[in-house]
Scaffold this motif. Sequence first.
Motif, PDB file in Angstrom:
ATOM      1  N   UNK A 159     -44.501 -26.491  37.005  1.00  0.00           N
ATOM      2  CA  UNK A 159     -44.239 -26.530  38.442  1.00  0.00           C
ATOM      3  C   UNK A 159     -43.456 -27.800  38.725  1.00  0.00           C
ATOM      4  N   UNK A 160     -42.897 -27.859  39.942  1.00  0.00           N
ATOM      5  CA  UNK A 160     -42.199 -29.055  40.366  1.00  0.00           C
ATOM      6  C   UNK A 160     -40.704 -28.992  40.138  1.00  0.00           C
ATOM      7  N   UNK A 161     -39.939 -28.897  41.227  1.00  0.00           N
ATOM      8  CA  UNK A 161     -38.484 -28.987  41.105  1.00  0.00           C
ATOM      9  C   UNK A 161     -38.048 -30.402  41.498  1.00  0.00           C
ATOM     10  N   UNK A 162     -36.789 -30.764  41.284  1.00  0.00           N
ATOM     11  CA  UNK A 162     -36.370 -32.144  41.558  1.00  0.00           C
ATOM     12  C   UNK A 162     -36.658 -32.620  42.977  1.00  0.00           C
ATOM     13  N   UNK A 163     -36.459 -31.762  43.971  1.00  0.00           N
ATOM     14  CA  UNK A 163     -36.701 -32.167  45.353  1.00  0.00           C
ATOM     15  C   UNK A 163     -38.191 -32.435  45.590  1.00  0.00           C
ATOM     16  N   UNK A 164     -39.037 -31.562  45.076  1.00  0.00           N
ATOM     17  CA  UNK A 164     -40.483 -31.742  45.228  1.00  0.00           C
ATOM     18  C   UNK A 164     -40.945 -32.973  44.458  1.00  0.00           C
ATOM     19  N   UNK A 165     -40.386 -33.177  43.278  1.00  0.00           N
ATOM     20  CA  UNK A 165     -40.765 -34.341  42.489  1.00  0.00           C
ATOM     21  C   UNK A 165     -40.468 -35.623  43.258  1.00  0.00           C
ATOM     22  N   UNK A 166     -39.260 -35.730  43.830  1.00  0.00           N
ATOM     23  CA  UNK A 166     -38.914 -36.948  44.560  1.00  0.00           C
ATOM     24  C   UNK A 166     -39.780 -37.118  45.805  1.00  0.00           C
ATOM     25  N   UNK A 167     -39.972 -36.042  46.567  1.00  0.00           N
ATOM     26  CA  UNK A 167     -40.765 -36.144  47.796  1.00  0.00           C
ATOM     27  C   UNK A 167     -42.204 -36.563  47.488  1.00  0.00           C
ATOM     28  N   UNK A 168     -42.768 -35.972  46.436  1.00  0.00           N
ATOM     29  CA  UNK A 168     -44.148 -36.305  46.075  1.00  0.00           C
ATOM     30  C   UNK A 168     -44.255 -37.742  45.601  1.00  0.00           C
ATOM     31  N   UNK A 169     -43.313 -38.160  44.770  1.00  0.00           N
ATOM     32  CA  UNK A 169     -43.284 -39.548  44.300  1.00  0.00           C
ATOM     33  C   UNK A 169     -43.137 -40.506  45.478  1.00  0.00           C
ATOM     34  N   UNK A 170     -42.228 -40.195  46.385  1.00  0.00           N
ATOM     35  CA  UNK A 170     -41.977 -41.081  47.531  1.00  0.00           C
ATOM     36  C   UNK A 170     -43.251 -41.268  48.358  1.00  0.00           C
ATOM     37  N   UNK A 171     -43.959 -40.175  48.629  1.00  0.00           N
ATOM     38  CA  UNK A 171     -45.195 -40.271  49.405  1.00  0.00           C
ATOM     39  C   UNK A 171     -46.265 -41.059  48.665  1.00  0.00           C
ATOM     40  N   UNK A 172     -46.338 -40.855  47.345  1.00  0.00           N
ATOM     41  CA  UNK A 172     -47.336 -41.574  46.547  1.00  0.00           C
ATOM     42  C   UNK A 172     -47.040 -43.072  46.524  1.00  0.00           C
ATOM     43  N   UNK A 173     -45.775 -43.437  46.375  1.00  0.00           N
ATOM     44  CA  UNK A 173     -45.393 -44.851  46.379  1.00  0.00           C
ATOM     45  C   UNK A 173     -45.699 -45.470  47.742  1.00  0.00           C
ATOM     46  N   UNK A 174     -45.394 -44.744  48.802  1.00  0.00           N
ATOM     47  CA  UNK A 174     -45.626 -45.258  50.163  1.00  0.00           C
ATOM     48  C   UNK A 174     -47.093 -45.567  50.399  1.00  0.00           C
TER      49      UNK A 174
END
Length: 256
Positions: free
Chosen positions: A43-58
């Motif tokens: 699972x996980x496409x590039x857009x979802x990967x970035x969005x999920x990472x961004x929220x986790x970092x925040x």
Amino acid sequence: MSEQLVVELNCDMGEGYGRWKFAPDEELMPYISTANIACGFHAGDPRIMRDTVRNAVRLGLQIGAHVALPDIIGFGRRRIAITPEEMRDNTVYQIGAIKAFVESEGGTLAHVKPHGVMYVMAQDDPALGEAVVQAVADVDKSMLLYALNDKNAPIATSYGVTLVPEGFVDLHYDREGNLLIERVKQAWDPHLVADRAIRLVREGVVAANDGADVSVNGQTICLHGDAPNSVEVLRTVRARLEEDGIRVAPLVPPKS
């Protein structure tokens, strides 16, 4: 005065494609300390990967690569005949993909956690388990490697990798300590899950499916986001742990 107990709560995230979402990640993140983010193989496409990472970092969460067998249709839950060399290269490939997103968002990739049947295969087959350890060492030996138990700890140590056994409180174990996977995640009583989490932290045991106590060396607790009542479960577990004087924190604190 006794030292306060601390436990990590981790959850698998970013498990979707396009407009399809597997779990309410944004609602779950405030209750965990650590996110295992899908890397594209189950699972996980590039857009979802970035969005999920961004929220986790925040939110200051610890971030890990949730690596899997290449099985999108089966969601990484079907056995595939794979060589140790393929296991190693597939794992390096996925770690590299999520690591790029994490670093581009100003974060640090802290751990690797296999998903689904890959988790079991790496535990049961020493050659496949070593391949996963090698992949972690290939990229960054400082990353932690999460595992079902400490069976492969000597292999990990030989490569300079630290293995972290997980504990599960929203799944059953049998009396031999084997984890019983639910093909479709079922709803669990949030307070029962919280009771199990507190007991795991304080006593190192959970009740098996037949009621017998099973010793579990869980340095981190995994909670599943795909249960029908996952938000209620995570919210209840987090609140009950804190009420019991147990602090929730990542194993690898985020860099300031």
